[in-house]
Design an enzyme around this catalytic site. Structure first.
Site, PDB file in Angstrom:
ATOM      1  N   GLU A  92       0.835  -1.203   0.000  1.00  8.29           N
ATOM      2  CA  GLU A  92       0.000   0.000   0.000  1.00  8.29           C
ATOM      3  C   GLU A  92       0.868   1.251   0.000  1.00  8.29           C
ATOM      4  O   GLU A  92       2.006   1.236   0.475  1.00  8.29           O
ATOM      5  CB  GLU A  92      -0.888   0.006   1.245  1.00  8.29           C
ATOM      6  CG  GLU A  92      -1.915  -1.111   1.202  1.00  8.29           C
ATOM      7  CD  GLU A  92      -2.822  -1.122   2.422  1.00  8.29           C
ATOM      8  OE1 GLU A  92      -3.981  -1.495   2.258  1.00  8.29           O
ATOM      9  OE2 GLU A  92      -2.387  -0.766   3.530  1.00  8.29           O
ATOM     10  N   CYS A 333      -0.908   6.007  10.139  1.00  6.19           N
ATOM     11  CA  CYS A 333       0.371   5.403  10.536  1.00  6.19           C
ATOM     12  C   CYS A 333       0.111   4.116  11.303  1.00  6.19           C
ATOM     13  O   CYS A 333      -0.707   4.079  12.218  1.00  6.19           O
ATOM     14  CB  CYS A 333       1.140   6.347  11.446  1.00  6.19           C
ATOM     15  SG  CYS A 333       1.595   7.879  10.651  1.00  6.19           S
TER      16      CYS A 333
END
Ligand code: SF4
Length: 349
Positions: A92, A333
């Site tokens: 990703e 994150c």
């Protein structure tokens, strides 16, 4: 000949048998990277390149591509891309909007990750393999091709520990920062490390222009070991000494990332441990609130975060809260895991 993987000097060596000039080599390199060529045959149109050189490149060259499996847009404008590689594995990357004016791309450097940070979805996948230079560049090329604003920076904060794939990551960074490549300033390229000390030391010795960001998350060894198993291999004193050298050699503040977790590392003793560990080292502390889809770790409450920020004044260093966006699409994150959920599914642009 994988044309996406060659650096400029390697292009020159590869095209030496057909006597390509420096200008011809640079033109072809720019076609592939600056202009994002997708088709080898289309390189025939490259101006100022002799026919013999073009024939050679078209006959021998390849432009492998990642396949876009999915794009998802979050309400805050973050877009997560899911890619399939022909070499196997899915990774990703995230397109991060900056001041409504430009984008930063967060790229992956590995499929999975061996460092197994406990708050990180990639870490839970385990390590599968290192990405090749071209697979890293492909993430940026594809996102740039679909972007309505310029790409001003690249951060290696996606899947993987970039310093455990330093050769390919640094090759990609050199192409990203080359004026005839992606023309992204070296200072706008950041490699985020969980603290693989020998690789940090080597990086500092080699003197690369890109920045490092150091994920510390607790300056209390037992606590850090619970959250980041890398602490057992390269303990804090070793890491802090390497960060000190990095800051000294580069004459700049070291960027230290701190994943904030409710009830775990937000107390006054945690602030004091940071002060003691980084005494005399110029740092900038980035606070990132944990996003853990499993629910094991929770982000701090607003009150806890405010208290911690107050306590951090003893550091006498800049402290910033880094926005970790795209939460509902798994783009924040620590949440990249080659998954698809949430947000708006984008089929075309
Ligand atoms: S935080 Fe980074 S180093 Fe740690 S497991 Fe996740 S990807 Fe790996």
């Amino acid at each position: 000949m994988n044309l996406r993987t060659l650096e400029l000097s390697e292009w020159a060596a590869a095209l030496a048998p057909v006597g390509a000039s420096d200008l011809a080599v640079r033109k072809l390199f720019a076609r592939v990277h600056a202009h994002g060529a997708t088709d080898v045959d289309a390189l025939r149109d490259t101006p100022q390149v002799p026919r013999a050189v073009l024939d050679f490149v078209v006959r021998r060259g390849q432009l492998p591509a990642l396949e876009v499996v999915e794009r998802r847009r979050a309400t805050d404008g973050f877009v997560k891309y899911l890619f399939q590689s022909p070499l196997g594995g899915r990774v990703e990357a995230v397109r991060i909007p900056l001041f409504d004016a430009k984008y930063v791309v967060c790229v992956s450097s590995q499929v999975g990750c061996a460092l197994a940070c406990d708050f990180c979805a990639t870490g839970r996948m385990g390590f599968q393999r290192n990405l090749r230079t071209w697979e890293i560049l492909e993430q940026v090329r594809i996102i740039r091709a679909e972007a309505d604003r310029r790409i001003s920076g690249v951060v290696f904060m996606g899947m993987g520990e970039p310093l455990l794939n330093a050769r390919e990551v640094l090759r990609a960074a050199r192409v990203l920062s080359h004026p005839a490549g992606y023309a992204i300033s070296g200072r706008a390229i950041t490699l985020s490390t969980a603290g693989w000390v020998p690789a940090i030391r080597r990086y500092v010795r080699e003197g690369h222009p890109y920045r490092l960001a150091f994920s510390v998350t607790s300056a209390i060894p037992a606590k850090r070991a619970q959250l980041m198993p890398v602490e057992r291999t390269h303990p804090l004193p070793e890491l802090i000494a390497a960060i000190r050298d990095y800051a000294e050699v580069r004459k700049e503040r070291a960027m230290v990332a701190y994943v904030c977790i409710r009830g775990v590392n937000m107390g006054h003793e945690d602030a004091e441990a940071l002060r003691d560990a980084f005494r005399g080292i110029p740092i900038k502390l980035d606070l990132i609130e944990v996003t853990d889809p499993t629910g094991k770790w929770q982000p701090p409450t607003a009150e806890e975060l405010a208290d911690f920020r107050d306590a951090l004044q003893i550091l006498r260093a800049p402290v910033v809260r880094r926005y970790s966006g795209g939460k509902e699409i798994g783009a924040a994150c620590g949440t990249l895991e080659a998954s698809s959920y949430g947000g708006t599914l984008l089929h075309s642009w």
